[in-house]
Design a protein around this motif. Sequence first.
Motif, PDB file in Angstrom:
ATOM      1  N   TYR A  33       0.836  -1.198   0.000  1.00  0.00           N
ATOM      2  CA  TYR A  33       0.000   0.000   0.000  1.00  0.00           C
ATOM      3  C   TYR A  33       0.874   1.251   0.000  1.00  0.00           C
ATOM      4  O   TYR A  33       1.961   1.255   0.549  1.00  0.00           O
ATOM      5  CB  TYR A  33      -0.833   0.084   1.278  1.00  0.00           C
ATOM      6  CG  TYR A  33      -1.665  -1.122   1.630  1.00  0.00           C
ATOM      7  CD1 TYR A  33      -1.092  -2.252   2.179  1.00  0.00           C
ATOM      8  CD2 TYR A  33      -3.050  -1.094   1.460  1.00  0.00           C
ATOM      9  CE1 TYR A  33      -1.865  -3.344   2.534  1.00  0.00           C
ATOM     10  CE2 TYR A  33      -3.835  -2.190   1.816  1.00  0.00           C
ATOM     11  CZ  TYR A  33      -3.226  -3.309   2.353  1.00  0.00           C
ATOM     12  OH  TYR A  33      -4.000  -4.376   2.703  1.00  0.00           O
ATOM     13  N   TYR A  35       0.203   5.170   1.399  1.00  0.00           N
ATOM     14  CA  TYR A  35      -0.638   6.141   2.076  1.00  0.00           C
ATOM     15  C   TYR A  35       0.053   7.501   2.044  1.00  0.00           C
ATOM     16  O   TYR A  35       1.274   7.594   2.122  1.00  0.00           O
ATOM     17  CB  TYR A  35      -0.849   5.762   3.547  1.00  0.00           C
ATOM     18  CG  TYR A  35      -1.858   4.671   3.794  1.00  0.00           C
ATOM     19  CD1 TYR A  35      -1.490   3.323   3.729  1.00  0.00           C
ATOM     20  CD2 TYR A  35      -3.175   4.986   4.128  1.00  0.00           C
ATOM     21  CE1 TYR A  35      -2.427   2.331   3.976  1.00  0.00           C
ATOM     22  CE2 TYR A  35      -4.112   3.995   4.380  1.00  0.00           C
ATOM     23  CZ  TYR A  35      -3.725   2.663   4.300  1.00  0.00           C
ATOM     24  OH  TYR A  35      -4.658   1.678   4.551  1.00  0.00           O
ATOM     25  N   PRO A  43      -3.905   9.170   7.742  1.00  0.00           N
ATOM     26  CA  PRO A  43      -3.249   8.606   6.560  1.00  0.00           C
ATOM     27  C   PRO A  43      -4.319   8.283   5.517  1.00  0.00           C
ATOM     28  O   PRO A  43      -5.330   7.655   5.824  1.00  0.00           O
ATOM     29  CB  PRO A  43      -2.580   7.331   7.090  1.00  0.00           C
ATOM     30  CG  PRO A  43      -2.403   7.571   8.563  1.00  0.00           C
ATOM     31  CD  PRO A  43      -3.597   8.395   8.961  1.00  0.00           C
ATOM     32  N   LEU A  45      -5.306   6.514   1.950  1.00  0.00           N
ATOM     33  CA  LEU A  45      -4.882   5.475   1.017  1.00  0.00           C
ATOM     34  C   LEU A  45      -4.884   6.024  -0.404  1.00  0.00           C
ATOM     35  O   LEU A  45      -5.890   6.564  -0.872  1.00  0.00           O
ATOM     36  CB  LEU A  45      -5.821   4.271   1.119  1.00  0.00           C
ATOM     37  CG  LEU A  45      -5.506   3.084   0.217  1.00  0.00           C
ATOM     38  CD1 LEU A  45      -4.138   2.480   0.556  1.00  0.00           C
ATOM     39  CD2 LEU A  45      -6.596   2.019   0.343  1.00  0.00           C
ATOM     40  N   HIS A  48      -3.233   0.463  -3.776  1.00  0.00           N
ATOM     41  CA  HIS A  48      -2.562  -0.721  -3.260  1.00  0.00           C
ATOM     42  C   HIS A  48      -2.473  -1.786  -4.344  1.00  0.00           C
ATOM     43  O   HIS A  48      -3.224  -1.764  -5.324  1.00  0.00           O
ATOM     44  CB  HIS A  48      -3.255  -1.273  -2.012  1.00  0.00           C
ATOM     45  CG  HIS A  48      -4.589  -1.917  -2.255  1.00  0.00           C
ATOM     46  ND1 HIS A  48      -5.766  -1.208  -2.397  1.00  0.00           N
ATOM     47  CD2 HIS A  48      -4.932  -3.232  -2.346  1.00  0.00           C
ATOM     48  CE1 HIS A  48      -6.753  -2.054  -2.581  1.00  0.00           C
ATOM     49  NE2 HIS A  48      -6.296  -3.287  -2.553  1.00  0.00           N
ATOM     50  N   GLU A  57      -7.373   4.250  -5.691  1.00  0.00           N
ATOM     51  CA  GLU A  57      -8.514   4.903  -5.039  1.00  0.00           C
ATOM     52  C   GLU A  57      -9.106   5.927  -6.001  1.00  0.00           C
ATOM     53  O   GLU A  57      -8.392   6.575  -6.762  1.00  0.00           O
ATOM     54  CB  GLU A  57      -8.083   5.582  -3.747  1.00  0.00           C
ATOM     55  CG  GLU A  57      -7.675   4.594  -2.664  1.00  0.00           C
ATOM     56  CD  GLU A  57      -8.778   3.621  -2.328  1.00  0.00           C
ATOM     57  OE1 GLU A  57      -9.856   4.071  -1.865  1.00  0.00           O
ATOM     58  OE2 GLU A  57      -8.588   2.407  -2.539  1.00  0.00           O
TER      59      GLU A  57
ATOM     60  N   LYS B 100      -8.395  -2.870   2.231  1.00  0.00           N
ATOM     61  CA  LYS B 100      -8.598  -1.427   2.254  1.00  0.00           C
ATOM     62  C   LYS B 100      -8.902  -0.995   3.678  1.00  0.00           C
ATOM     63  O   LYS B 100      -9.967  -1.285   4.211  1.00  0.00           O
ATOM     64  CB  LYS B 100      -9.752  -1.053   1.334  1.00  0.00           C
ATOM     65  CG  LYS B 100      -9.986   0.430   1.215  1.00  0.00           C
ATOM     66  CD  LYS B 100     -10.960   0.719   0.087  1.00  0.00           C
ATOM     67  CE  LYS B 100     -11.294   2.199   0.053  1.00  0.00           C
ATOM     68  NZ  LYS B 100     -12.134   2.527  -1.104  1.00  0.00           N
ATOM     69  N   VAL B 101      -7.932  -0.349   4.290  1.00  0.00           N
ATOM     70  CA  VAL B 101      -8.048   0.087   5.681  1.00  0.00           C
ATOM     71  C   VAL B 101      -8.142   1.605   5.704  1.00  0.00           C
ATOM     72  O   VAL B 101      -7.291   2.291   5.132  1.00  0.00           O
ATOM     73  CB  VAL B 101      -6.838  -0.402   6.507  1.00  0.00           C
ATOM     74  CG1 VAL B 101      -6.951   0.064   7.950  1.00  0.00           C
ATOM     75  CG2 VAL B 101      -6.746  -1.922   6.451  1.00  0.00           C
ATOM     76  N   PHE B 103      -8.228   5.063   7.942  1.00  0.00           N
ATOM     77  CA  PHE B 103      -7.710   5.545   9.214  1.00  0.00           C
ATOM     78  C   PHE B 103      -8.444   6.800   9.682  1.00  0.00           C
ATOM     79  O   PHE B 103      -8.930   7.600   8.872  1.00  0.00           O
ATOM     80  CB  PHE B 103      -6.221   5.884   9.084  1.00  0.00           C
ATOM     81  CG  PHE B 103      -5.328   4.686   9.087  1.00  0.00           C
ATOM     82  CD1 PHE B 103      -5.164   3.915   7.948  1.00  0.00           C
ATOM     83  CD2 PHE B 103      -4.646   4.313  10.234  1.00  0.00           C
ATOM     84  CE1 PHE B 103      -4.342   2.785   7.947  1.00  0.00           C
ATOM     85  CE2 PHE B 103      -3.822   3.199  10.249  1.00  0.00           C
ATOM     86  CZ  PHE B 103      -3.672   2.432   9.108  1.00  0.00           C
TER      87      PHE B 103
END
Lengths: 111, 113
Positions: A33, A35, A43, A45, A48, A57, B100-101, B103
Amino acid sequence: DAMVIQNPRYQVTQFGKPVTLSCSQTLNHNVMYWYQQKSSQAPKLLFHYYDKDFNNEADTPDNFQSRRPNTSFCFLDIRSPGLGDAAMYLCATSSARSPLHFGNGTRLTVT
Amino acid sequence: DQQVKQNSPSLSVQEGRISILNCDYTNSMFDYFLWYKKYPAEGPTFLISISSIKDKNEDGRFTVFLNKSAKHLSLHIVPSQPGDSAVYFCAASEDTSYDKVIFGPGTSLSVIP
């Protein structure tokens, strides 16, 4: 020690001059990934890779590109950096059912 | 649109007392939640997680509580130690594939000796 390594730790580039940030891992994780983190913000994204499959994204600017030539390496290319692209860039890896493992980041300054 | 919110940018706690860090989320599809800890000049490191089928997970001094109906989770640190001073990020994902994380913005915890 298995780890995620980002180089360089600090990068200074000029407005509009292409820059590449690199990330390598010894964890053999299949997901990598990128970020972007700006000061005191979450953070965010950018994209990835799941193995070789690239996942962008929807709101990642076209100015940002990525390459993953093999399992161990992943690169972030910023084609024409603007002042608003100054940030900490974090690389992370994961495998099935494991939390993210982060590198220490590259802090990008745009002059 | 922030899907993961941490409304307290900072928190100060006396050594030995309990630290409670809060997190709210808006996406009802989130079913896995994590806390990460970040020291200056280092990347975030994983601390503890909880899946949506549980309401509590404990690991030593750290406990995470999940209230799904309120879309709220909290991290309790007992007792707090000066070495716990760091930024704590709440994070969430929609499934346990971890692809897909998302935050939150983080809470900076200071533990005062």
